[in-house]
Scaffold this active site. Structure first.
Site, PDB file in Angstrom:
ATOM      1  N   ASN A 103     -11.802  -1.528  11.686  1.00 44.56           N
ATOM      2  CA  ASN A 103     -10.493  -0.885  11.723  1.00 44.56           C
ATOM      3  C   ASN A 103     -10.589   0.640  11.762  1.00 44.56           C
ATOM      4  O   ASN A 103      -9.645   1.341  11.454  1.00 44.56           O
ATOM      5  CB  ASN A 103      -9.616  -1.370  10.569  1.00 44.56           C
ATOM      6  CG  ASN A 103     -10.193  -1.068   9.204  1.00 44.56           C
ATOM      7  OD1 ASN A 103     -11.156  -0.314   9.067  1.00 44.56           O
ATOM      8  ND2 ASN A 103      -9.608  -1.655   8.173  1.00 44.56           N
ATOM      9  N   HIS A 160     -11.799   4.493   6.835  1.00 39.62           N
ATOM     10  CA  HIS A 160     -11.694   4.153   5.409  1.00 39.62           C
ATOM     11  C   HIS A 160     -11.033   5.332   4.720  1.00 39.62           C
ATOM     12  O   HIS A 160     -11.204   6.481   5.135  1.00 39.62           O
ATOM     13  CB  HIS A 160     -13.092   3.939   4.808  1.00 39.62           C
ATOM     14  CG  HIS A 160     -13.108   3.974   3.306  1.00 39.62           C
ATOM     15  ND1 HIS A 160     -12.881   2.866   2.533  1.00 39.62           N
ATOM     16  CD2 HIS A 160     -13.301   5.015   2.437  1.00 39.62           C
ATOM     17  CE1 HIS A 160     -12.944   3.205   1.253  1.00 39.62           C
ATOM     18  NE2 HIS A 160     -13.201   4.503   1.171  1.00 39.62           N
TER      19      HIS A 160
END
Length: 137
Positions: free
Chosen positions: A112, A115
Site C-alpha cells: 500500500n 507507512h
C-alpha cells in the site's frame, strides 16, 4: 509542531514513484526534517514491527519490507500524525478515499506504498529506530 514517522515502502520504490509521493507530502504542508533511502535486513524489519510479532501476517510483512529499499522520513507540521494518516488513506487501498496516496498508488493491503505512525507513542519509538537527533534538521 508535531513530528511523525513515514516510510515509502518497497512496492512504491520499485515502481519509481518516490517523487510523486514526496509531492503529496509537500503539498500537505509537511516539512521533511529527516530522510534516507535504506535496505532493511529481515532482522531490522522484525525489530521495527515487533508489535505485530504474534499476528499471522508478521513474517510476510517483514519479508516484504526487507525485499528492496525503502525511504524513511520524519515529517513535521501541526497535527502531523493525524494529517499524515489522512494523506496516506485507509490501509486497504480499495477502501481509501480518492486523492490519498494509498488510493492513487497502493496495490494491495500489504503493498500500500506507505507507512505512518499511528500515535505519538509509536512515533516516539519509530523515529529513533532509524534516526539519531543529529540527523533531524
Amino acid at each position: 509542531m508535531e513530528r511523525t514517522f513515514a516510510i515509502i515502502k518497497p512496492d512504491a520504490v520499485e515502481r519509481n514513484i518516490i517523487g510523486k509521493i514526496l509531492e503529496k507530502v509537500e503539498t500537505a504542508g509537511f516539512r521533511i526534517v529527516g530522510m534516507k533511502k535504506i535496505l532493511l535486513s529481515k532482522c531490522e524489519a522484525e525489530g521495527f514491527y515487533y508489535v505485530h510479532k504474534e499476528r499471522p501476517f508478521f513474517n510476510d510483512l517483514c519479508s516484504f519490507m526487507s525485499r528492496s529499499p525503502v525511504v524513511v522520513m520524519v515529517l513535521e507540521r501541526e497535527n502531523a500524525i493525524n494529517t499524515w494518516r489522512e494523506v496516506m488513506g485507509a490501509t486497504n487501498p480499495a477502501n481509501a478515499e480518492a486523492g490519498t496516496i494509498r488510493k492513487d498508488f497502493g496495490l494491495s493491503i500489504e503493498e500500500n506504498s506507505v507507512h505512518g505512525s499511528d500515535s505519538p507513542e509509536s512515533a516516539a519509538y519509530e523515529i529513533p529506530y532509524f534516526f539519531s537527533q543529529l540527523e533531524l534538521l
